[in-house]
Design a protein around this motif. Structure first.
Motif, PDB file in Angstrom:
ATOM      1  N   GLY A 632      11.132  59.144  39.282  1.00  0.00           N
ATOM      2  CA  GLY A 632      11.353  58.657  40.635  1.00  0.00           C
ATOM      3  C   GLY A 632      11.143  59.701  41.702  1.00  0.00           C
ATOM      4  N   ALA A 633      11.022  60.991  41.319  1.00  0.00           N
ATOM      5  CA  ALA A 633      10.784  62.048  42.300  1.00  0.00           C
ATOM      6  C   ALA A 633       9.319  62.100  42.727  1.00  0.00           C
ATOM      7  N   HIS A 634       8.432  61.469  41.971  1.00  0.00           N
ATOM      8  CA  HIS A 634       7.010  61.427  42.341  1.00  0.00           C
ATOM      9  C   HIS A 634       6.813  60.454  43.497  1.00  0.00           C
ATOM     10  N   ALA A 635       5.961  60.793  44.425  1.00  0.00           N
ATOM     11  CA  ALA A 635       5.763  59.976  45.630  1.00  0.00           C
ATOM     12  C   ALA A 635       5.373  58.548  45.291  1.00  0.00           C
ATOM     13  N   LEU A 636       4.495  58.372  44.281  1.00  0.00           N
ATOM     14  CA  LEU A 636       4.052  57.022  43.940  1.00  0.00           C
ATOM     15  C   LEU A 636       5.119  56.210  43.197  1.00  0.00           C
ATOM     16  N   LEU A 637       6.096  56.910  42.657  1.00  0.00           N
ATOM     17  CA  LEU A 637       7.119  56.227  41.851  1.00  0.00           C
ATOM     18  C   LEU A 637       8.485  56.251  42.523  1.00  0.00           C
ATOM     19  N   ALA A 638       8.517  56.498  43.827  1.00  0.00           N
ATOM     20  CA  ALA A 638       9.781  56.592  44.556  1.00  0.00           C
ATOM     21  C   ALA A 638      10.611  55.320  44.364  1.00  0.00           C
ATOM     22  N   GLY A 639      11.894  55.515  44.090  1.00  0.00           N
ATOM     23  CA  GLY A 639      12.790  54.377  43.885  1.00  0.00           C
ATOM     24  C   GLY A 639      12.924  53.959  42.443  1.00  0.00           C
ATOM     25  N   LEU A 640      12.104  54.539  41.532  1.00  0.00           N
ATOM     26  CA  LEU A 640      12.202  54.184  40.125  1.00  0.00           C
ATOM     27  C   LEU A 640      13.457  54.838  39.537  1.00  0.00           C
ATOM     28  N   ALA A 641      14.389  54.035  39.116  1.00  0.00           N
ATOM     29  CA  ALA A 641      15.618  54.497  38.463  1.00  0.00           C
ATOM     30  C   ALA A 641      16.094  53.374  37.549  1.00  0.00           C
ATOM     31  N   VAL A 642      15.950  53.578  36.260  1.00  0.00           N
ATOM     32  CA  VAL A 642      16.272  52.538  35.282  1.00  0.00           C
ATOM     33  C   VAL A 642      17.193  53.135  34.220  1.00  0.00           C
ATOM     34  N   TYR A 643      18.287  52.427  33.936  1.00  0.00           N
ATOM     35  CA  TYR A 643      19.274  52.920  32.973  1.00  0.00           C
ATOM     36  C   TYR A 643      19.592  51.855  31.928  1.00  0.00           C
ATOM     37  N   ASP A 644      19.919  52.351  30.752  1.00  0.00           N
ATOM     38  CA  ASP A 644      20.535  51.510  29.734  1.00  0.00           C
ATOM     39  C   ASP A 644      22.033  51.535  30.010  1.00  0.00           C
ATOM     40  N   HIS A 645      22.653  50.356  30.147  1.00  0.00           N
ATOM     41  CA  HIS A 645      24.062  50.283  30.534  1.00  0.00           C
ATOM     42  C   HIS A 645      24.920  49.870  29.344  1.00  0.00           C
ATOM     43  N   PHE A 646      26.020  50.596  29.169  1.00  0.00           N
ATOM     44  CA  PHE A 646      26.966  50.308  28.092  1.00  0.00           C
ATOM     45  C   PHE A 646      28.223  49.738  28.742  1.00  0.00           C
ATOM     46  N   ILE A 647      28.491  48.480  28.440  1.00  0.00           N
ATOM     47  CA  ILE A 647      29.401  47.682  29.261  1.00  0.00           C
ATOM     48  C   ILE A 647      30.526  47.104  28.418  1.00  0.00           C
ATOM     49  N   LEU A 648      31.691  47.016  29.015  1.00  0.00           N
ATOM     50  CA  LEU A 648      32.841  46.383  28.373  1.00  0.00           C
ATOM     51  C   LEU A 648      33.065  45.023  29.015  1.00  0.00           C
ATOM     52  N   TRP A 649      33.000  43.984  28.204  1.00  0.00           N
ATOM     53  CA  TRP A 649      33.224  42.608  28.653  1.00  0.00           C
ATOM     54  C   TRP A 649      34.442  42.048  27.933  1.00  0.00           C
ATOM     55  N   ALA A 650      35.050  41.053  28.542  1.00  0.00           N
ATOM     56  CA  ALA A 650      36.197  40.376  27.920  1.00  0.00           C
ATOM     57  C   ALA A 650      35.868  38.896  27.756  1.00  0.00           C
ATOM     58  N   ALA A 651      36.636  38.246  26.913  1.00  0.00           N
ATOM     59  CA  ALA A 651      36.403  36.831  26.635  1.00  0.00           C
ATOM     60  C   ALA A 651      36.691  35.975  27.865  1.00  0.00           C
ATOM     61  N   ALA A 652      36.132  34.792  27.853  1.00  0.00           N
ATOM     62  CA  ALA A 652      36.264  33.892  29.004  1.00  0.00           C
ATOM     63  C   ALA A 652      37.712  33.526  29.278  1.00  0.00           C
ATOM     64  N   ASN A 653      38.537  33.436  28.239  1.00  0.00           N
ATOM     65  CA  ASN A 653      39.934  33.024  28.429  1.00  0.00           C
ATOM     66  C   ASN A 653      40.893  34.211  28.449  1.00  0.00           C
ATOM     67  N   SER A 654      40.394  35.397  28.744  1.00  0.00           N
ATOM     68  CA  SER A 654      41.253  36.575  28.827  1.00  0.00           C
ATOM     69  C   SER A 654      41.949  36.637  30.178  1.00  0.00           C
ATOM     70  N   ASP A 655      42.941  37.502  30.274  1.00  0.00           N
ATOM     71  CA  ASP A 655      43.742  37.648  31.485  1.00  0.00           C
ATOM     72  C   ASP A 655      43.098  38.686  32.407  1.00  0.00           C
ATOM     73  N   PRO A 656      42.673  38.311  33.614  1.00  0.00           N
ATOM     74  CA  PRO A 656      42.042  39.288  34.513  1.00  0.00           C
ATOM     75  C   PRO A 656      42.922  40.500  34.796  1.00  0.00           C
ATOM     76  N   ALA A 657      44.240  40.315  34.863  1.00  0.00           N
ATOM     77  CA  ALA A 657      45.127  41.453  35.126  1.00  0.00           C
ATOM     78  C   ALA A 657      45.074  42.455  33.975  1.00  0.00           C
ATOM     79  N   ALA A 658      45.050  41.962  32.738  1.00  0.00           N
ATOM     80  CA  ALA A 658      44.951  42.855  31.584  1.00  0.00           C
ATOM     81  C   ALA A 658      43.603  43.560  31.565  1.00  0.00           C
ATOM     82  N   ASN A 659      42.551  42.847  31.946  1.00  0.00           N
ATOM     83  CA  ASN A 659      41.227  43.454  32.004  1.00  0.00           C
ATOM     84  C   ASN A 659      41.181  44.568  33.040  1.00  0.00           C
TER      85      ASN A 659
END
Length: 714
Positions: A632-659
């Protein structure tokens, strides 16, 4: 590709499993803790008030709280201080009788002064000193890690806010305690003076002065008041907590057997119809006086004969009354304070209160409710109980009932099951072990990592849709969930994935664009400029290895091609990304887009040369002290920033406060210097943001995919 293969490609190699080990330790001995603070207890587990079975309520678990409040103000109280019996492993909490939520000390509040002070036990939370902004006073045990490795234990008071954080810490970093927790603005009640109790379909009623609750159809809720006056009167006496030596009147037969227990006041003699009048208090007031209403009932007696030949006699030696026959022999040993003649086979006597007497069928596990109060949307019951938690002695405890007529009992949060649907190892396994090493101290519970390599579609659907507060999913999942129509071929669990609740982003890793070192020298490609120049001169000549469709390598290459306008040939390899072997051994491609761990060994050996990473130019990555360039530091590729994201999700019927509580613990974990160093070593960026920020990231990734799709469209 089978549905299961697509499923694994979507969800990757990891979830993870956190186990909450329930602390079952006894309360500390204070003197021992002062003398040996290194023996401090771990933080007790959290619990919530949950309805229990109405057919066989666990009375010992329901009536286990010690509560102090002024009954005259209870209808204006909002907060109820729930301090469990000291013999339990539960920490105190504050219950909101309007919203039904339970307030605890947040994980992030369990250390003070950069971790120098650790909270090792919550001793009490008081509703009687909640201030005007609803912050209760909390007493805690703390242990200080002093310079030189020594430890010091102390107790102190602080104030909690609505999220369980310290509004007023229990002490300052110089060790001074805070006295403002008992400031003049503390109130015993929080609702306005003219507040009226909230309506309820349950109604308070009395039977022989014993209180009970009826539902809208008039049915009694457990515990049901007694239907006979003898049991009711015995309960009334017991609830006064009779002192030793108290006496009462009862009825005996000619053999000296108790017919009516010695619990009544002055009884009239049995009549010719063999019935006797029994009287008991009829009012709600526990403190009785002459104005207390009374209710009387006639009780029919079983047919009995004899006794008229016996006469009451005072024994001079013992000062007790007994009964002698015509020959002056003791037929009934002297034992009574008073004794009358037998009439129709019965005699009224006065004797010490019958502490050991129980009504027929009575079980000591049953509570004797002394009174009910209406509080917010709940009913608070004060009861006399006797169970193992009271050391076999009668004691006053409190319980809670909701408007549905369900008794509530504290239930510890069950272990969180975050299944790893793959063998151990890899990037996800590394993050799992990192969480397992640090989260126990923040959550007050053990963390376990388990793996389920052969997870089926049904397993994923169960984890995503039915996990409640016990199931979490931690994975390198493509965003947005369910993919982009026309671009991704989603697995048959798209609906379940989209139902997941966000917890937090744990970490992000960029991709690395590397070239075969031999090819780099032969083709003169040593930088991003060289790569773009060669690709323009030789369209489609260079081959780039990526993982399957839907993974981040596809997006990274699409952005590179769209921004630069060059033509590179994409070669797809099974899995999420291709490793260095496709270049160094198979020579199937000249370049590869892969995470750091997929190319690091070959780079160290000199087999691969890094041309750039997809990291944000403001946060370049490095290996062995060598900083890599960012595409992304190259002039032609400015704005290129791509990441692999490692995410924690909870079940649909879980408690938002606990999450959110878990999210806060992970944010605190990721802020630790040693964890930041650990992430830096694997070229990862820590997350820890709110669930809302995770949803914003998902929207951002959706836009990136759509933009890349539009730019690469023929």
């Amino acid at each position: 590709m089978s549905a299961l293969q697509v499923l694994r490609a979507w969800l990757g190699l990891l979830a993870l499993s956190l186990g909450l080990a329930c602390a079952q330790a006894a309360p500390p001995d204070y003197q021992d803790l002062y003398a040996h603070p290194e023996r401090a207890m771990p933080m007790q587990q959290h619990w919530q008030m949950q309805p229990v079975s109405s057919s066989a309520p666990p009375w010992a678990e329901i009536f286990m709280f010690q509560i102090r409040f002024d009954p005259r103000l209870v209808d204006r109280l909002r907060w109820l201080s729930l301090n469990p019996d000291p013999d339990t492993a539960l920490a105190p909490a504050l219950f909101d009788a309007l919203d039904g939520r339970t307030l605890f000390l947040a994980p992030s509040a369990r250390s003070l002064c950069d971790g120098r002070w650790q909270v090792v036990r919550v001793e009490s939370i008081s509703n009687s000193s909640v201030n005007k902004v609803l912050q209760p006073a909390t007493k805690v045990w703390l242990v200080q890690h002093k310079p030189g490795g020594t430890l010091e234990a102390t107790t102190a008071y602080g104030r909690l806010d609505a999220q369980g954080h310290w509004a007023v810490p229990p002490l300052t970093c110089d060790g001074s305690t805070t006295n403002v927790v008992f400031s003049a603005d503390a109130l015993a009640y929080l609702r306005p003076d003219n507040a009226q109790p909230l309506p309820s379909d349950l109604q308070l009623d009395l039977v022989y002065a014993q209180p009970g609750l009826r539902d809208a159809r008039g049915r009694w809720l457990a515990p049901v008041p007694p239907s006979d006056i003898t049991t009711a009167h015995w309960m009334d006496y017991k609830k006064q907590i009779i002192t030793p030596g108290s006496g009462g009147s009862g009825l005996i037969d000619p053999q000296g057997r108790m017919v009516i227990p010695f619990i009544f006041g002055d009884l009239p003699d049995a009549t010719a119809q063999r019935r006797i009048q029994l009287c008991s208090n009829a009012g709600l007031r526990l403190l009785r006086d002459a104005r207390t209403p009374r209710v009387c009932r006639w009780q029919r007696l079983q047919r009995s004969q004899g006794g008229e030949a016996l006469r009451p006699v005072l024994d001079a030696a013992s000062g007790r009354w007994g009964y002698q026959n015509a020959r002056g022999q003791w037929a009934i040993a002297p034992q009574f304070h008073e004794a009358r003649r037998f009439r129709h086979g019965y005699a009224v006597v006065a004797a010490p209160f019958a502490n050991d007497w129980r009504p027929p069928g009575w079980q000591d596990a049953w509570p004797m409710v002394r009174q009910y109060w209406r509080m917010g949307r709940y009913w608070v019951a004060e009861a006399l109980v006797r169970n193992p938690s009271t050391a076999g002695q009668w004691a006053i405890r409190y319980g809670l009932m909701n408007d549905a007529g369900q008794w509530l009992a504290p239930q510890a949060q069950l272990p969180l099951q975050i299944t790893v649907p793959s063998p151990a190892g890899g990037r996800n396994g590394h993050y799992a072990q990192m969480l397992a090493a640090h989260l126990p101290a923040l959550l007050g519970r053990q963390v376990e990592v388990t793996h389920l390599p052969d997870a089926s579609v049904a397993d994923y659907e169960r984890l995503a849709a039915q996990g409640g507060n016990r199931q979490l999913l931690f994975t390198a999942m493509t965003l947005p969930r369910g993919g982009i129509p026309g671009l991704h071929q989603g697995p048959p669990i798209d609906t379940a994935l989209r139902s997941l609740q966000p917890v937090t982003l744990v970490a992000s890793q960029p991709m690395v664009l590397a070239i075969d070192s031999t090819q780099a020298d032969a083709l003169g490609i040593h930088s991003t400029d060289d790569l773009l120049a060669y690709a323009r001169a030789h369209p489609g000549r260079l081959r780039v290895g990526t993982g399957e469709d839907g993974w981040i390598g596809q997006l990274a290459l699409a952005q590179l091609l769209a921004r630069s306008g060059v033509d590179l040939q994409r070669v797809v390899f099974p899995g999420r990304y291709s490793d260095s072997d496709v270049v160094t051994k198979a020579h199937a491609v000249e370049l590869v887009l892969a995470p750091v761990n997929g190319v690091a060994t070959a780079v160290r050996r000199g087999q691969l040369r890094v041309l750039g990473t997809t990291a944000d130019p403001a946060h370049p990555q490095s290996l062995d002290g060598i900083t890599w360039p960012t595409l992304g530091a190259h002039a032609l590729l400015a704005g290129l920033a791509v990441y692999d994201h490692f995410i924690l999700w909870a079940a649909a019927n879980s408690d938002p406060a606990a999450n959110r509580e878990l999210q806060q613990a992970i944010a605190q974990l990721l802020a630790k210097p040693e964890v930041q160093q650990q992430l830096q070593e694997i070229q990862a960026v820590g997350g820890g943001g709110s669930p809302e920020s995770l949803l914003a990231l998902e929207a951002q990734m959706r836009e990136q995919w759509l933009r890349a799709q539009a730019l690469t469209a023929p």
